[in-house]
Motif scaffolding. Structure first.
Motif, PDB file in Angstrom:
ATOM      1  N   SER A  74       0.863  -1.187   0.000  1.00  0.00           N
ATOM      2  CA  SER A  74       0.000   0.000   0.000  1.00  0.00           C
ATOM      3  C   SER A  74       0.892   1.228   0.000  1.00  0.00           C
ATOM      4  O   SER A  74       2.105   1.120   0.251  1.00  0.00           O
ATOM      5  CB  SER A  74      -0.909   0.018   1.241  1.00  0.00           C
ATOM      6  N   GLY A  75       0.287   2.378  -0.245  1.00  0.00           N
ATOM      7  CA  GLY A  75       1.042   3.624  -0.120  1.00  0.00           C
ATOM      8  C   GLY A  75       1.608   3.754   1.289  1.00  0.00           C
ATOM      9  O   GLY A  75       2.773   4.120   1.472  1.00  0.00           O
ATOM     10  N   MET A  76       0.796   3.438   2.292  1.00  0.00           N
ATOM     11  CA  MET A  76       1.266   3.555   3.672  1.00  0.00           C
ATOM     12  C   MET A  76       2.395   2.570   3.972  1.00  0.00           C
ATOM     13  O   MET A  76       3.279   2.873   4.775  1.00  0.00           O
ATOM     14  CB  MET A  76       0.107   3.366   4.660  1.00  0.00           C
ATOM     15  N   ILE A  79       5.314   4.323   2.635  1.00  0.00           N
ATOM     16  CA  ILE A  79       5.594   5.494   3.466  1.00  0.00           C
ATOM     17  C   ILE A  79       6.235   5.080   4.792  1.00  0.00           C
ATOM     18  O   ILE A  79       7.205   5.696   5.248  1.00  0.00           O
ATOM     19  CB  ILE A  79       4.283   6.294   3.674  1.00  0.00           C
ATOM     20  N   TYR A  99      -0.912  13.974   3.589  1.00  0.00           N
ATOM     21  CA  TYR A  99      -1.945  12.950   3.601  1.00  0.00           C
ATOM     22  C   TYR A  99      -2.225  12.556   5.059  1.00  0.00           C
ATOM     23  O   TYR A  99      -1.295  12.390   5.850  1.00  0.00           O
ATOM     24  CB  TYR A  99      -1.465  11.750   2.781  1.00  0.00           C
ATOM     25  N   ASP A 170       6.377  12.712  -1.517  1.00  0.00           N
ATOM     26  CA  ASP A 170       5.192  11.937  -1.892  1.00  0.00           C
ATOM     27  C   ASP A 170       4.665  12.523  -3.199  1.00  0.00           C
ATOM     28  O   ASP A 170       4.150  13.633  -3.237  1.00  0.00           O
ATOM     29  CB  ASP A 170       4.149  12.035  -0.772  1.00  0.00           C
ATOM     30  N   THR A 172       2.295  11.286  -5.202  1.00  0.00           N
ATOM     31  CA  THR A 172       1.019  10.658  -5.576  1.00  0.00           C
ATOM     32  C   THR A 172       0.136  11.585  -6.414  1.00  0.00           C
ATOM     33  O   THR A 172      -0.457  11.161  -7.401  1.00  0.00           O
ATOM     34  CB  THR A 172       0.261  10.233  -4.307  1.00  0.00           C
ATOM     35  N   PHE A 173       0.048  12.866  -6.011  1.00  0.00           N
ATOM     36  CA  PHE A 173      -0.867  13.788  -6.700  1.00  0.00           C
ATOM     37  C   PHE A 173      -0.390  14.123  -8.117  1.00  0.00           C
ATOM     38  O   PHE A 173      -1.205  14.307  -9.010  1.00  0.00           O
ATOM     39  CB  PHE A 173      -1.004  15.101  -5.913  1.00  0.00           C
ATOM     40  N   SER A 192       1.358   6.403  -3.457  1.00  0.00           N
ATOM     41  CA  SER A 192       0.194   5.553  -3.307  1.00  0.00           C
ATOM     42  C   SER A 192      -0.183   5.145  -4.735  1.00  0.00           C
ATOM     43  O   SER A 192      -0.795   5.922  -5.469  1.00  0.00           O
ATOM     44  CB  SER A 192      -0.959   6.299  -2.638  1.00  0.00           C
ATOM     45  N   THR A 194      -2.266   3.096  -5.501  1.00  0.00           N
ATOM     46  CA  THR A 194      -3.729   3.041  -5.441  1.00  0.00           C
ATOM     47  C   THR A 194      -4.402   4.128  -6.280  1.00  0.00           C
ATOM     48  O   THR A 194      -5.490   3.913  -6.807  1.00  0.00           O
ATOM     49  CB  THR A 194      -4.155   3.246  -3.965  1.00  0.00           C
ATOM     50  N   LYS A 195      -3.758   5.295  -6.398  1.00  0.00           N
ATOM     51  CA  LYS A 195      -4.404   6.483  -6.952  1.00  0.00           C
ATOM     52  C   LYS A 195      -4.174   6.573  -8.467  1.00  0.00           C
ATOM     53  O   LYS A 195      -4.657   5.728  -9.193  1.00  0.00           O
ATOM     54  CB  LYS A 195      -3.907   7.720  -6.195  1.00  0.00           C
ATOM     55  N   MET A 205      -2.089  -0.304  -3.440  1.00  0.00           N
ATOM     56  CA  MET A 205      -0.678  -0.660  -3.633  1.00  0.00           C
ATOM     57  C   MET A 205       0.195   0.584  -3.464  1.00  0.00           C
ATOM     58  O   MET A 205      -0.301   1.710  -3.594  1.00  0.00           O
ATOM     59  CB  MET A 205      -0.482  -1.237  -5.042  1.00  0.00           C
ATOM     60  N   LEU A 308      -8.741   9.054  -4.747  1.00  0.00           N
ATOM     61  CA  LEU A 308      -8.514   9.923  -5.897  1.00  0.00           C
ATOM     62  C   LEU A 308      -7.748   9.142  -6.953  1.00  0.00           C
ATOM     63  O   LEU A 308      -7.270   8.042  -6.705  1.00  0.00           O
ATOM     64  CB  LEU A 308      -7.676  11.140  -5.459  1.00  0.00           C
TER      65      LEU A 308
HETATM   66  C1  LIG Z   1      -3.877   7.714  -0.486  1.00  0.00           C
HETATM   67  C2  LIG Z   1      -2.588   8.413  -0.221  1.00  0.00           C
HETATM   68  C3  LIG Z   1      -1.599   7.791   0.550  1.00  0.00           C
HETATM   69  C4  LIG Z   1      -1.797   6.445   1.185  1.00  0.00           C
HETATM   70  O1  LIG Z   1      -1.800   5.416   0.243  1.00  0.00           O
HETATM   71  P1  LIG Z   1      -2.596   4.029   0.436  1.00  0.00           P
HETATM   72  O2  LIG Z   1      -2.374   3.339  -0.849  1.00  0.00           O
HETATM   73  O3  LIG Z   1      -4.018   4.368   0.735  1.00  0.00           O
HETATM   74  O4  LIG Z   1      -1.957   3.328   1.602  1.00  0.00           O
HETATM   75  C5  LIG Z   1      -0.407   8.480   0.716  1.00  0.00           C
HETATM   76  N1  LIG Z   1      -0.196   9.703   0.189  1.00  0.00           N
HETATM   77  C6  LIG Z   1      -1.140  10.324  -0.538  1.00  0.00           C
HETATM   78  C7  LIG Z   1      -0.852  11.678  -1.101  1.00  0.00           C
HETATM   79  C8  LIG Z   1      -2.364   9.711  -0.770  1.00  0.00           C
HETATM   80  O5  LIG Z   1      -3.297  10.336  -1.482  1.00  0.00           O
END
Ligand SMILES: *Cc1c(COP(=O)(O)O)cnc(C)c1O
Length: 360
Positions: A74-76, A79, A99, A170, A172-173, A192, A194-195, A205, A308
């Motif tokens: 996961s992202g976490m 992290i 986050y 991070d 992700t965005f 993340s 996931t996004k 993931m 997101l």
């Molecule tokens: C969702 C998110 C995370 C966490 O990721 P997961 O895949 O939910 O564990 C970390 N950083 C940002 C910016 C996120 O949007």
């Protein structure tokens, strides 16, 4: 990859990377390898240490970010591995708005006495620079979630490097399509997956990327020993989703810019936070908290949900999460723009922001 990856543009790497060699009869699509172990004598020898489907995903993401990638569960998970680069008793300088899960983990590390945590406004460069001396890790999100503050990454990364501070960003965005933090001096990128990278709201993931062999070795050891590893099927779905990242980002960002401009002129909206790039924006409402609650209930094309980066547009009031900090306004609604037709997204927002009528 058949050609020199350095010669290919990101859009092409996304499509061409992480595939089997083009031998006659070879499958075009990357196989998904379900196994827990491997015949002795090779590497990896056990599936907590490595999996060919992970390697395909890592090849593509690493090439895009300019480093070596590692997949996490996961992202976490990613992290937590990156945050543990801070030695016991060390100081982590982190954005005031990050986050909420990241913020929760920072608080826990501080409460348990494992690390000192200093929270700073990332868009106030002198304030971040002041906090750096003696720190071990600088933790940045830019744009920050959900306030959309922009950090001066090149200046902060450079200062951190001279102060011997590891910078983690991070991404992700933005995704590597819009921002490559390693090229701006960051030491580690976390995602993340996931996004936006996976992109279809069907996988959880994460990933780390670094070009520093020492940091890569540490992150790999943490992944193997902590065991936060993704399933091969999730990794395959994420890789398939990532093939279209460039076109999804292009559409989402274009629509987000259009919506940000129109929302800025809408009487029900008191403030738009859009950094001018990407598919994320946040708004505040003239009618405050009640108006935000009404908006969440009235949308039909948009979905009121957290998360997101999927093809589906989502929105949510961030303060409904207990972990969200109270410097985020109560009525702030974060919008994650998907790939639907922008006029359908706009019409839905307009009807949901209409004054008077009761929520459906
Ligand atoms: C969702 C998110 C995370 C966490 O990721 P997961 O895949 O939910 O564990 C970390 N950083 C940002 C910016 C996120 O949007």
């Amino acid at each position: 990859m058949p050609q020199h990856p350095d010669d290919l543009r990101p859009e092409t790497v996304l499509v061409a990377g992480g595939r089997p060699d083009k031998a006659p009869g070879a499958s075009l699509s990357t196989p998904v390898t379900f196994t827990s172990t491997y015949v002795a004598g090779g590497d990896p020898d056990y599936a907590r240490s490595g999996n060919p489907t992970w390697s395909s995903f890592e090849e593509v993401l690493g090439a895009l970010e300019g480093g070596t990638a590692l997949t996490f569960s996961s992202g976490m998970g990613a992290i937590a591995a990156a945050m543990s680069l801070c030695p016991p008793g060390g100081t982590i300088v982190a954005g005031r708005h990050v986050y909420s899960g990241t913020g929760g983990l920072l608080e826990q590390l501080a409460a348990d006495g494992r690390c000192t945590v200093l929270r700073v406004p990332v868009d106030d460069t002198p304030a971040v620079l002041d906090a750096l001396p003696g720190a071990a890790v600088l933790w940045l999100e830019s744009p920050s979630n959900p306030m959309m503050e922009i950090a001066d990454l090149p200046v902060l990364c450079e200062a951190a490097r001279s102060a011997n501070v590891i910078t983690v960003c991070d991404n992700t965005f933005m995704t590597p399509i819009l921002q490559r933090p390693l090229s701006m001096g960051a030491d580690v990128v976390v995602h993340s997956v996931t996004k936006f990278l996976a992109g279809h709201s069907d996988v959880v993931m994460g990933a780390t990327v670094t070009a520093d062999p020492d940091l890569h070795g540490k992150l790999l050891a943490r992944r193997t020993l902590h065991g936060a590893v993704p399933g091969p099927m999730e990794t395959w779905l994420a890789l398939r989703g990532m093939r279209t990242l460039a076109v999804r980002m292009e559409r989402g960002a274009h629509s987000a810019a259009t919506l940000a401009r129109r929302l800025g002129d809408h009487p029900a909206v008191s403030r738009v936070r859009y950094p001018g790039v990407g598919a994320m924006l946040s708004i505040e409402l003239t009618g405050g908290l009640p108006a935000a609650l009404t908006l969440e209930q009235r949308v039909a094309v948009w979905t009121n949900a957290t998360s997101l980066g999927g093809v589906e547009s989502l929105l949510e009031r961030r303060r409904r999460h207990a972990l969200e900090v109270d410097t985020v306004p109560e009525d702030l609604v974060r919008l994650a723009v998907g790939i639907e037709h922008v006029e359908d997204l706009w019409a839905d927002l307009v009807q949901a922001l209409e004054p008077g009528a009761d929520p459906a």
